[in-house]
Design an enzyme around this catalytic site. Sequence first.
Site, PDB file in Angstrom:
ATOM      1  N   GLY A  46       0.742  -1.311   0.252  1.00 30.74           N
ATOM      2  CA  GLY A  46      -0.204  -0.157  -0.201  1.00 30.74           C
ATOM      3  C   GLY A  46       0.730   1.199   0.256  1.00 30.74           C
ATOM      4  CB  CYS A  47       3.748   2.631   2.107  1.00 34.50           C
ATOM      5  SG  CYS A  47       2.924   2.161   3.557  1.00 34.50           S
ATOM      6  CB  THR A  48       4.873   1.232  -2.551  1.00 33.81           C
ATOM      7  OG1 THR A  48       5.693  -0.271  -1.700  1.00 33.81           O
ATOM      8  CG2 THR A  48       6.028   0.778  -4.118  1.00 33.81           C
TER       9      THR A  48
END
Length: 151
Positions: A46-48
């Site tokens: 998700g952060c990527t």
Amino acid sequence: MSALKIGDRIPNFTLPSATGETVNIEDFIGKKSLVIYFYPKDDTPGCTAESCAFRDSYEVFTDAGAEVIGISGDSPESHQKFAQKYNLPFILLSDQGNKVRKLFGVPSTLFILPGRVTYVIDKEGIVKHIFDSMLDFKAHVDEAIKTIKSM
């Protein structure tokens, strides 16, 4: 401290960046609008996705006179690897101990996972928009662009 709200001035803070230099947020006040996004962890799916969406729209922000800053509790070394791996052109700050996260009042999810919240801040340091969603990664970028363009 309670969570920042629209109309509040952001608190002053200094954190180390992915490049090892110290960044004082006051250096941007009066010069640029800011998009500050708090995210849980480097190099997670998700952060990527969120960081790459900010990367892909980075020129839209810089053309509008804004700087993008990502903040998580990861170390500067972790941020450096993350930025290099995904060619992230913006500033990543290391908030080990989550002091700045707490200053902003970014909530945790399920009381353990650091939250995902984006703040759009005008040149004077005033919060103009807040977007909070753990799962709608791209919406953080869309909401920020919409707000920056309307300022």
